[in-house]
Scaffold this active site. Sequence first.
Site, short mmCIF file in Angstrom:
data_model
loop_
_atom_site.label_atom_id
_atom_site.label_comp_id
_atom_site.label_asym_id
_atom_site.label_seq_id
_atom_site.Cartn_x
_atom_site.Cartn_y
_atom_site.Cartn_z
CB ILE A 42 -2.17 62.81 -11.05
CG1 ILE A 42 -1.03 63.78 -10.71
CG2 ILE A 42 -2.53 62.92 -12.53
CD1 ILE A 42 0.32 63.39 -11.29
CE1 TYR A 99 8.95 56.05 -11.54
CE2 TYR A 99 10.48 57.72 -12.33
CZ TYR A 99 9.21 57.33 -12.00
OH TYR A 99 8.16 58.22 -12.14
#
Length: 287
Positions: A17, A163
Site C-alpha cells: 500500500i 493487534y
Amino acid sequence: MSLKGKTLFITGASRGIGLAIGLRAARDGANIVIAAKTSQPHPKLAGTIHSAAEQIEAAGGRALPVVVDVRDEASVQAAIDAAVDRFGGIDICVNNASAISLSGTLETDMKRYDLMHQVNARGTFLVSRLCIPHLRAATNPHVLALCPPLDLRPEWFAAHPAYTASKYGMSLYMMAMAAEFRNEGIAFNGLWPRTTIATAAVKFAPGGAELMERSRTPEILADAAHAIFGRPARSATGQFYLDDEVLYAEGVTDFSRYSRNPSAVLAVDLFVDPAAPAPPGVRVGAP
C-alpha cells in the site's frame, strides 16, 4: 488536483500500500521519501527501498530511499532531515508502516506485543510529531494513517486484542492531533479499506490464496489517498475514511478494476461491518 512538486514522507513504502500511494503521487511529479526498513532483498517479500525508488522515478516522480525504523527516534529524525535537505520541506506524511499478528492473548508473546505497539501506535505518534514542524510551513498539509474507524465493539477485540489496540492507537492519535492542530490547518485523517487488500499480509494468512482472489489491489487505497490529499486541510480533518466511499464521492462508480477477480464476492476487512452500506454494485461478504 495535482501533487506535482509536493513532498510525501511515506513509512513502509518499499512495497504494498505504501508503494502504491507513492506511485500514484509520482505520476503527478511528486517527491517521495521511501522510509522503510528493507534495503536488501527479502526471501519472501518482494521489494526494497531501492527497487521502490526505481519505480517511483520511472512513474515520473523523484525518490529518496531511506532506511528507517519507525521505533527509533534518531532513525526517523535523520530521515526527515534528509528529506528536508533534499526537497526543501515535507507537505504530506503517510503513516503506513504496520506490524500484524492476529493472535489471542495467550498466543501473543510480549516480543510480538511490543513490536505491534511500537510500530503501529508509537511509530505513528513519533513520525507525525517529527513531521509537524515542517508541515506547518506547507500549503495544504496532510497527515494520513492507514488505520481503522474508531468502533469499540468487543467483537473487534476478542480474537486479537493486542493487534486491535495497536491499530486503534493509530486512530486515536489521528483524532487527537486533528483536534490539537485544527487551528493551524494541518489535516489528520485515517484511511481504511472496506475489503481485504492483496498484500503480503493477506497472501501469507490462513486461506491466503482464496482470500487474495476476493481482495482488491492496493491501487484503490492509493487513489483514495490521492483524493484526500486534494481536499482542504482546514476542513477535511478528523475523519476516518473508507477507500471506496472516498472514491464514490469523487464520482467513481465502477470499482471492478480494483478487484483481483471481478466476479468474486469481496471479503470485508477487519474492523468493517459487513452490513454497512457500500457503493452501488459493490458486493462484500464475510472473509
